[in-house]
Enzyme design. Sequence first.
Site, PDB file in Angstrom:
ATOM      1  N   THR A  57      50.206  20.007  64.542  1.00 46.89           N
ATOM      2  CA  THR A  57      50.692  20.696  66.467  1.00 46.89           C
ATOM      3  C   THR A  57      50.459  19.559  67.170  1.00 46.89           C
ATOM      4  OG1 THR A  57      50.388  22.356  67.726  1.00 46.89           O
ATOM      5  CG2 THR A  57      47.892  21.559  66.140  1.00 46.89           C
TER       6      THR A  57
ATOM      7  N   THR B  60      53.533  24.583  67.675  1.00 44.35           N
ATOM      8  CA  THR B  60      52.767  24.231  66.744  1.00 44.35           C
ATOM      9  C   THR B  60      54.007  24.346  65.821  1.00 44.35           C
ATOM     10  OG1 THR B  60      50.593  25.261  67.317  1.00 44.35           O
ATOM     11  CG2 THR B  60      51.298  25.459  65.086  1.00 44.35           C
TER      12      THR B  60
ATOM     13  N   GLY C 120      49.556  29.256  69.059  1.00 44.89           N
ATOM     14  CA  GLY C 120      47.968  29.408  69.485  1.00 44.89           C
ATOM     15  C   GLY C 120      47.594  30.270  69.401  1.00 44.89           C
TER      16      GLY C 120
ATOM     17  N   SER D 185      40.638  25.294  66.202  1.00 45.10           N
ATOM     18  CA  SER D 185      41.624  25.747  65.704  1.00 45.10           C
ATOM     19  C   SER D 185      42.099  26.914  65.244  1.00 45.10           C
ATOM     20  CB  SER D 185      42.550  24.399  64.639  1.00 45.10           C
ATOM     21  OG  SER D 185      44.177  24.953  64.344  1.00 45.10           O
TER      22      SER D 185
ATOM     23  N   ARG E 144      42.949  17.516  60.978  1.00 42.42           N
ATOM     24  CA  ARG E 144      42.567  17.881  62.578  1.00 42.42           C
ATOM     25  C   ARG E 144      42.594  16.568  63.261  1.00 42.42           C
ATOM     26  NH1 ARG E 144      44.303  21.316  65.864  1.00 42.42           N
ATOM     27  NH2 ARG E 144      42.470  22.931  67.391  1.00 42.42           N
TER      28      ARG E 144
HETATM   29  N1  GLY Z   1      46.575  23.775  68.725  1.00 40.96           N
HETATM   30  C1  GLY Z   1      46.556  24.868  68.559  1.00 40.96           C
HETATM   31  C2  GLY Z   1      45.436  25.160  67.495  1.00 40.96           C
HETATM   32  O1  GLY Z   1      45.118  24.339  66.799  1.00 40.96           O
HETATM   33  O2  GLY Z   1      44.962  26.576  67.433  1.00 40.96           O
END
Ligand code: GLY
Length: 563
Positions: free
Chosen positions: A390, A372, A465, A443, A99
């Site tokens: 993503t 994503t 999302g 996330s 991340r």
């Molecule tokens: N950017 C979308 C997520 O990580 O949930």
Amino acid sequence: MTSLHSISASIILLFIASCSPNTEQQKGLVTENAMVVSARIEASTIGAELMKKGGNAFDAMVATEMALAVTFPFAGNLAGGGFMVYRLEDGSVGSIDYREKAPLQASRDMYLDKEGNVIPGMSTTGAMAIGVPGTVDGILQVHEKFGTLALEDILAPVIALARKGFVVTKKQENRLKYYDSILTEVNGKPLKEFSGKKEGDTIKRISLANTLESISKKNRDGFYSGEVAQKMITFIQEKGGILTLEDLEIYRAQWRDPVQFNYEDLNIISMGPPSSGGITMAQIFKMIEPYDIGQYEHNKDEYIQLLTESFRRAYADRNYYLGDPDFVDIPTEKLLDSAYLKNRMSSFNVEKATLSSSIKNGEMNYYESDETTHYSIVDQFGNAVSVTTTINGGYGSKLYSDELGLFFNNEMDDFSAKQGVPNMFGLIGAEANKIQPQKRMLSSMTPTIVEKDNELFMVVGTPGGSTIITAVTQTILNTHEFDMSMQEAVNANRFHHQWLPDMVTFEPNGFDDSTLQKLSIKGYIHNKGYARIIGKVDAIKVLPSGLLEGGADPRGDDTAIGF
Ligand code: GLY
């Protein structure tokens, strides 16, 4: 080295197989040994080809991830982040968190004006929206720990593809058309590589090929330091961003324990924080487990009601308690405690909807999104990987470096810019997800692996999302409770609720009027009039025979390729 010629031949041969599912049985592609299911045929093919040459699922992961960055720049990336959950052939499991992080110069109120109001667009568009990219370190750590082929050999077909180019699909044309004006506005000029491209046109990614060459030759130093890093930081800072060379130099992906829980005879392995996916999905499954789901009709009012009430309660907890575990103490045991979850569901009344305001207050507008991308891989040795990656919004921050071939993420929007104010997915955050330098933003990505009777059963995940968690949950239930094939489970219509807004979102045309009416009478507000797709699930199921069945989502250009 895999030649482009052999990739093209495989694409033709295997594409015929992938386009010809047995419609009577509604099965997806079935193969004997190995499979990749991803958002693009080229990415699935490159991954499958590497396994055919003796590589494993982790070699295929590195190649598939990079091939998506080439062919699916809407979400595939080098300057973004993601999560991978794996299960080795011997049954051991793990996960890696690559991340993005908040830059060193980030601060809690960086998106607020003097009056303390959120400055519209600042966390979503342009250089201030960019988090420190994690993808390249993620794939390199995966390769170092589990890869069997040389990095140069893994990246060679991807680089060749970037140089030769890929052919634009109709869906891609539509997306490029939709985003063209904003890409032009943010970058101050039309993007030569993408602007005006139509179905059938070829897009070459020469500058991205050069960046990939740099990584292929220099590994981490080919991206996080040296020439590429310098160019990246100069570009971002010129555009007003706060990332520094130090941010890149100190970024490291983290190996973490996945979240594991049982649902009936399934063992579900999913991503833990800083993704909310695993814990929130575990709460949902634990809340619905006491009910006999088999008594409900699929996608009819009672089933929708039960799931909606569990979604509502789980998302309320998600938004309050979850954040980066390196910064926040998450009461995981308590959140997954059966007595606690039973108590959460005690206010569920089959006669009428629970009001989200009675669970917790909040006000917001509603946004939806399908950005994503997810891919699932099983190799011929029995290893499985489930990866969701993503740049957050479609084309991320929209900022594109021509020189490096990179779209930069707008992942900073996944933080809570201000308590109680929704982000682009309509998710309301709290203290646990406030911005702090070096912290990872919460996330919803939910790469998941499911075991049945201790054997590999399914690899599954999706973009979408905030809808990711509910889409993955429904796909697992479709196979387990409703005996659907993998392809049927992926195709089935989906619905979503996320506590706030207090609204059930349904996909278009998949739910009959009488079901919607029954739900309305019980007090459920739904999105009649502006339905849209929810997620694009790419999954693999291990059939009782041991064969693999792919489920490639027809909502996108997603394709299963295997052998
Ligand atoms: N950017 C979308 C997520 O990580 O949930």
